[in-house]
Design a protein around this motif. Sequence first.
Motif, PDB file in Angstrom:
ATOM      1  N   ARG A  66       0.815  -1.214   0.000  1.00 23.66           N
ATOM      2  CA  ARG A  66       0.000   0.000   0.000  1.00 23.66           C
ATOM      3  C   ARG A  66       0.853   1.270   0.000  1.00 23.66           C
ATOM      4  O   ARG A  66       0.519   2.248  -0.653  1.00 23.66           O
ATOM      5  N   GLU A  67       1.965   1.243   0.743  1.00 24.75           N
ATOM      6  CA  GLU A  67       2.802   2.438   0.863  1.00 24.75           C
ATOM      7  C   GLU A  67       4.267   2.099   0.585  1.00 24.75           C
ATOM      8  O   GLU A  67       4.831   1.206   1.214  1.00 24.75           O
ATOM      9  N   VAL A  68       4.838   2.830  -0.368  1.00 28.26           N
ATOM     10  CA  VAL A  68       6.234   2.628  -0.782  1.00 28.26           C
ATOM     11  C   VAL A  68       7.035   3.888  -0.477  1.00 28.26           C
ATOM     12  O   VAL A  68       6.549   5.003  -0.685  1.00 28.26           O
ATOM     13  N   LEU A  69       8.249   3.688  -0.002  1.00 32.74           N
ATOM     14  CA  LEU A  69       9.192   4.780   0.169  1.00 32.74           C
ATOM     15  C   LEU A  69      10.353   4.502  -0.774  1.00 32.74           C
ATOM     16  O   LEU A  69      10.921   3.410  -0.749  1.00 32.74           O
ATOM     17  N   LEU A  70      10.666   5.467  -1.630  1.00 29.50           N
ATOM     18  CA  LEU A  70      11.757   5.336  -2.595  1.00 29.50           C
ATOM     19  C   LEU A  70      12.839   6.343  -2.220  1.00 29.50           C
ATOM     20  O   LEU A  70      12.562   7.537  -2.146  1.00 29.50           O
ATOM     21  N   ILE A  71      14.047   5.844  -1.951  1.00 26.37           N
ATOM     22  CA  ILE A  71      15.169   6.706  -1.566  1.00 26.37           C
ATOM     23  C   ILE A  71      16.131   6.775  -2.741  1.00 26.37           C
ATOM     24  O   ILE A  71      16.715   5.770  -3.132  1.00 26.37           O
ATOM     25  N   GLY A  72      16.260   7.985  -3.283  1.00 27.51           N
ATOM     26  CA  GLY A  72      17.082   8.132  -4.463  1.00 27.51           C
ATOM     27  C   GLY A  72      17.826   9.447  -4.511  1.00 27.51           C
ATOM     28  O   GLY A  72      18.167  10.032  -3.486  1.00 27.51           O
ATOM     29  N   HIS A  73      18.024   9.906  -5.734  1.00 26.58           N
ATOM     30  CA  HIS A  73      18.919  11.021  -6.024  1.00 26.58           C
ATOM     31  C   HIS A  73      18.221  12.061  -6.898  1.00 26.58           C
ATOM     32  O   HIS A  73      17.309  11.736  -7.643  1.00 26.58           O
ATOM     33  N   ASN A  74      18.718  13.276  -6.834  1.00 23.51           N
ATOM     34  CA  ASN A  74      18.285  14.297  -7.783  1.00 23.51           C
ATOM     35  C   ASN A  74      19.186  14.221  -9.009  1.00 23.51           C
ATOM     36  O   ASN A  74      20.323  13.778  -8.892  1.00 23.51           O
ATOM     37  N   PRO A  75      18.675  14.621 -10.155  1.00 21.77           N
ATOM     38  CA  PRO A  75      17.390  15.284 -10.390  1.00 21.77           C
ATOM     39  C   PRO A  75      16.198  14.334 -10.515  1.00 21.77           C
ATOM     40  O   PRO A  75      15.060  14.786 -10.612  1.00 21.77           O
ATOM     41  N   GLY A  76      16.418  13.020 -10.480  1.00 19.66           N
ATOM     42  CA  GLY A  76      15.335  12.064 -10.699  1.00 19.66           C
ATOM     43  C   GLY A  76      14.207  12.143  -9.695  1.00 19.66           C
ATOM     44  O   GLY A  76      13.026  12.137 -10.066  1.00 19.66           O
ATOM     45  N   VAL A  77      14.541  12.240  -8.399  1.00 17.02           N
ATOM     46  CA  VAL A  77      13.500  12.248  -7.372  1.00 17.02           C
ATOM     47  C   VAL A  77      12.645  13.502  -7.472  1.00 17.02           C
ATOM     48  O   VAL A  77      11.412  13.434  -7.436  1.00 17.02           O
ATOM     49  N   GLN A  78      13.265  14.662  -7.611  1.00 19.62           N
ATOM     50  CA  GLN A  78      12.499  15.904  -7.741  1.00 19.62           C
ATOM     51  C   GLN A  78      11.657  15.881  -9.011  1.00 19.62           C
ATOM     52  O   GLN A  78      10.483  16.258  -8.995  1.00 19.62           O
ATOM     53  N   GLY A  79      12.248  15.441 -10.096  1.00 21.89           N
ATOM     54  CA  GLY A  79      11.501  15.360 -11.344  1.00 21.89           C
ATOM     55  C   GLY A  79      10.303  14.439 -11.223  1.00 21.89           C
ATOM     56  O   GLY A  79       9.208  14.761 -11.703  1.00 21.89           O
ATOM     57  N   LEU A  80      10.477  13.314 -10.556  1.00 24.60           N
ATOM     58  CA  LEU A  80       9.367  12.381 -10.377  1.00 24.60           C
ATOM     59  C   LEU A  80       8.268  12.983  -9.516  1.00 24.60           C
ATOM     60  O   LEU A  80       7.084  12.838  -9.834  1.00 24.60           O
ATOM     61  N   ALA A  81       8.634  13.676  -8.440  1.00 24.12           N
ATOM     62  CA  ALA A  81       7.625  14.326  -7.597  1.00 24.12           C
ATOM     63  C   ALA A  81       6.812  15.319  -8.422  1.00 24.12           C
ATOM     64  O   ALA A  81       5.573  15.337  -8.350  1.00 24.12           O
ATOM     65  N   ASP A  82       7.483  16.126  -9.213  1.00 20.31           N
ATOM     66  CA  ASP A  82       6.783  17.111 -10.051  1.00 20.31           C
ATOM     67  C   ASP A  82       5.882  16.436 -11.079  1.00 20.31           C
ATOM     68  O   ASP A  82       4.741  16.849 -11.283  1.00 20.31           O
ATOM     69  N   ILE A  83       6.397  15.397 -11.717  1.00 18.44           N
ATOM     70  CA  ILE A  83       5.640  14.711 -12.772  1.00 18.44           C
ATOM     71  C   ILE A  83       4.421  13.983 -12.208  1.00 18.44           C
ATOM     72  O   ILE A  83       3.325  14.065 -12.763  1.00 18.44           O
ATOM     73  N   LEU A  84       4.607  13.259 -11.099  1.00 16.78           N
ATOM     74  CA  LEU A  84       3.476  12.513 -10.532  1.00 16.78           C
ATOM     75  C   LEU A  84       2.407  13.438  -9.981  1.00 16.78           C
ATOM     76  O   LEU A  84       1.220  13.152 -10.093  1.00 16.78           O
ATOM     77  N   ALA A  85       2.827  14.551  -9.357  1.00 14.51           N
ATOM     78  CA  ALA A  85       1.873  15.469  -8.733  1.00 14.51           C
ATOM     79  C   ALA A  85       1.027  16.211  -9.753  1.00 14.51           C
ATOM     80  O   ALA A  85      -0.033  16.740  -9.413  1.00 14.51           O
ATOM     81  N   GLY A  86       1.470  16.250 -10.996  1.00 14.07           N
ATOM     82  CA  GLY A  86       0.669  16.846 -12.057  1.00 14.07           C
ATOM     83  C   GLY A  86       0.114  18.206 -11.693  1.00 14.07           C
ATOM     84  O   GLY A  86       0.858  19.137 -11.423  1.00 14.07           O
ATOM     85  N   ALA A  87      -1.195  18.291 -11.648  1.00 13.47           N
ATOM     86  CA  ALA A  87      -1.873  19.574 -11.443  1.00 13.47           C
ATOM     87  C   ALA A  87      -2.144  19.888  -9.974  1.00 13.47           C
ATOM     88  O   ALA A  87      -2.901  20.809  -9.678  1.00 13.47           O
ATOM     89  N   THR A  88      -1.545  19.136  -9.043  1.00 10.09           N
ATOM     90  CA  THR A  88      -1.756  19.431  -7.618  1.00 10.09           C
ATOM     91  C   THR A  88      -1.419  20.894  -7.365  1.00 10.09           C
ATOM     92  O   THR A  88      -0.376  21.382  -7.761  1.00 10.09           O
ATOM     93  N   ALA A  89      -2.326  21.587  -6.686  1.00 13.50           N
ATOM     94  CA  ALA A  89      -2.106  22.993  -6.341  1.00 13.50           C
ATOM     95  C   ALA A  89      -2.130  23.123  -4.822  1.00 13.50           C
ATOM     96  O   ALA A  89      -2.423  22.170  -4.112  1.00 13.50           O
ATOM     97  N   GLY A  90      -1.827  24.294  -4.336  1.00 17.67           N
ATOM     98  CA  GLY A  90      -1.945  24.553  -2.909  1.00 17.67           C
ATOM     99  C   GLY A  90      -0.619  24.846  -2.251  1.00 17.67           C
ATOM    100  O   GLY A  90       0.442  24.896  -2.881  1.00 17.67           O
ATOM    101  N   GLU A  91      -0.697  25.029  -0.930  1.00 14.43           N
ATOM    102  CA  GLU A  91       0.436  25.462  -0.133  1.00 14.43           C
ATOM    103  C   GLU A  91       1.589  24.456  -0.175  1.00 14.43           C
ATOM    104  O   GLU A  91       2.749  24.840  -0.283  1.00 14.43           O
TER     105      GLU A  91
END
Length: 172
Positions: A105-130
């Motif tokens: 149900r819950e996965v934690l992935l420990i990695g490196h930039n720029p891949g991790v930051q890029g993945l967060a941005d890509i997966l979050a898509g249109a997420t808005a907010g604080e």
Amino acid sequence: MSVAEPRRIVLFRHAKADWPQVPDHERPLAERGRMDAAEAGRRLADSGLAIDLALCSTAVRTRETWKLAVQEFPHRPKTVYEERIYEASPGELIAVLNETPDEVREVLLIGHNPGVQGLADILAGATAGEVRERMAGRGFPAAAFAVLSFTGDWKAVEPGVATLQDYWAPAD
């Protein structure tokens, strides 16, 4: 587990590494990195996440980050050291996540930039907010993590599928 139940992905960048005269893969954590890794572990433990599986790059700095962070957890999840995470692009990281067993149900992935930051941005898509604004403003410094949720099976992880729920960085 029903695929209608939300799943979570924690994207965790390794803590601050030192720069000794060793190959990049062998770089250890710096003293500040050791402190930040433990603090990130405390933050993750306090968040109420129930990590089932940790996928960790084989690089020394990611393994050290995980060893220090997981000591703060109430239970130790199964850990898989995955060499494909080292120097992986967001697309390569998605391919690794797509292989996650359905019962997880819950996965934690420990990695490196720029891949991790890029993945967060890509997966979050249109997420808005604080939370999204904080992540955009801070970037993804060493020891930062993002928590994303999605509904569906792991084979359905693709750009825009998730919602950014939480973000933390050591300076927060």
